[in-house]
Write a protein that holds these residues in place. Structure first.
Motif, short mmCIF file in Angstrom:
data_model
loop_
_atom_site.label_atom_id
_atom_site.label_comp_id
_atom_site.label_asym_id
_atom_site.label_seq_id
_atom_site.Cartn_x
_atom_site.Cartn_y
_atom_site.Cartn_z
N ILE A 43 0.83 -1.21 0.00
CA ILE A 43 0.00 0.00 0.00
C ILE A 43 0.87 1.26 0.00
CG2 ILE A 43 -1.66 1.33 1.35
CD1 ILE A 43 -2.86 -1.32 2.29
N ASP A 44 1.91 1.23 0.83
CA ASP A 44 2.80 2.39 0.95
C ASP A 44 4.22 1.94 0.63
OD1 ASP A 44 4.22 4.64 1.58
OD2 ASP A 44 3.27 4.95 3.54
N ARG A 45 4.67 2.20 -0.59
CA ARG A 45 5.97 1.73 -1.05
C ARG A 45 7.15 2.32 -0.29
NH1 ARG A 45 5.66 -2.80 -4.29
NH2 ARG A 45 3.80 -2.67 -5.62
N VAL A 46 6.94 3.47 0.32
CA VAL A 46 8.04 4.12 1.05
C VAL A 46 8.01 3.81 2.54
CG1 VAL A 46 8.17 6.00 -0.63
CG2 VAL A 46 6.71 6.25 1.39
N LEU A 47 7.06 2.98 2.96
CA LEU A 47 6.94 2.64 4.37
C LEU A 47 8.11 1.75 4.80
CD1 LEU A 47 4.98 2.87 6.84
CD2 LEU A 47 4.02 0.69 6.13
N ALA A 48 8.72 2.10 5.89
CA ALA A 48 9.85 1.33 6.40
C ALA A 48 9.37 -0.03 6.91
CB ALA A 48 10.53 2.09 7.54
N PRO A 49 10.14 -1.09 6.71
CA PRO A 49 9.75 -2.42 7.17
C PRO A 49 9.44 -2.46 8.66
CG PRO A 49 11.64 -2.58 5.72
CD PRO A 49 11.42 -1.12 5.97
N GLU A 50 10.21 -1.73 9.46
CA GLU A 50 9.96 -1.70 10.90
C GLU A 50 8.58 -1.14 11.20
OE1 GLU A 50 13.70 -0.43 13.21
OE2 GLU A 50 14.02 0.28 11.15
N ARG A 51 8.20 -0.08 10.48
CA ARG A 51 6.90 0.54 10.67
C ARG A 51 5.79 -0.40 10.22
NH1 ARG A 51 3.68 3.27 13.77
NH2 ARG A 51 2.12 4.50 12.64
N ALA A 52 6.01 -1.09 9.10
CA ALA A 52 5.01 -2.04 8.59
C ALA A 52 4.79 -3.17 9.60
CB ALA A 52 5.44 -2.61 7.24
N PHE A 53 5.87 -3.65 10.21
CA PHE A 53 5.77 -4.71 11.21
C PHE A 53 5.03 -4.23 12.45
CE2 PHE A 53 7.60 -6.88 14.95
CZ PHE A 53 7.16 -8.16 14.68
N ALA A 54 5.32 -3.00 12.88
CA ALA A 54 4.66 -2.43 14.07
C ALA A 54 3.15 -2.30 13.83
CB ALA A 54 5.27 -1.08 14.41
N ILE A 55 2.77 -1.85 12.63
CA ILE A 55 1.35 -1.71 12.31
C ILE A 55 0.67 -3.08 12.29
CG2 ILE A 55 -0.28 -1.06 10.50
CD1 ILE A 55 1.71 1.14 9.68
N ALA A 56 1.32 -4.05 11.65
CA ALA A 56 0.74 -5.40 11.55
C ALA A 56 0.58 -6.03 12.92
CB ALA A 56 1.63 -6.27 10.66
#
Length: 228
Positions: A43-56
């Motif tokens: 969804i957000d190509r510039v989203l950092a992996p750490e942030r994506a993991f925190a959201i999930a």
């Protein structure tokens, strides 16, 4: 460098300590977690992996909430079999089991459970076959040991209980076949209490073997590498 696989592994280890979820349930949660991370990054190509993991991780919920959700989905099949076995076992103690021994009327389950133990007063038994009904009666204690599975299941103990319950189920058929008392037992009619009692051990054995499979360690997922 952020390592997704390492973070997921730590997340899973914490859930193993904090909840009573089975390995299969944790597998399902881990799949959801990984899929959510992938979705967030798509969804957000510039989203950092750490942030994506925190959201999930946040979207998946807290440990207590996860347990409640799985509880709402229904009890595992092994628990249903275990409860069915206990119900049959409890009912067998008040139902008629055998007729004409040692008196003319029906013998209830609780009486049939105690009667073979009176043979312990004449120890040692005259023959091995005289010991069989005593061992069969002692298998009733095994049913109470299965209560431990509801609180603190342990794979090795569950495996032993499953094996013992299977052996007890076969051993208890001796009342039907008349192995212990070949002269007395075969002519007797076996009542519904006997069938409920014998079936209860098969149900419990089946439940425990299902539980053994559920408690097996999950197959490690292939590691695709780190996400930098």
């Amino acid at each position: 460098m952020f390592d997704l696989n390492a973070e997921v592994r730590r997340w899973r280890e914490r859930r193993e300590r904090q909840t009573s979820l089975s390995p299969r349930e944790l597998d399902e949660l881990e799949d959801h977690l990984r899929a959510r991370v992938d979705l967030e990054m798509e969804i957000d190509r510039v989203l950092a992996p750490e942030r994506a993991f925190a959201i999930a991780r946040r979207e998946l919920g807290k440990p207590a909430a996860l347990e409640q959700e799985f509880a709402k989905a229904g009890k595992p099949r092994w628990r249903r079999w275990l409860v069915a076995g206990w119900a049959a076992f409890a009912a067998s103690f008040v139902l008629p089991v055998v007729k004409g021994f040692p008196s003319e009327g029906w013998v209830r389950g609780w009486e049939a459970a105690i009667l073979p133990l009176t043979g312990l007063a004449f120890w040692p038994p005259p023959s091995l076959w005289d010991l069989v009904p005593v061992l069969s009666s002692l298998t009733n204690l095994l049913m109470f040991a299965t209560l431990l599975e509801l609180r603190t299941p342990r794979p090795r103990r569950t495996r032993w209980l499953a094996a013992l319950a299977s052996g007890a189920a076969v051993l208890n058929l001796q009342w039907l076949l008349g192995w212990a008392e070949p002269v007395i037992l075969p002519p007797l009619g076996m009542g519904i209490g006997y069938w409920a009692w014998a079936a209860s051990f098969f149900c419990v054995a089946a439940a425990l073997w299902m539980h053994v499979r559920e408690l097996k360690p999950a197959t490690p997922k292939p590691i695709g590498g780190s996400i930098a």
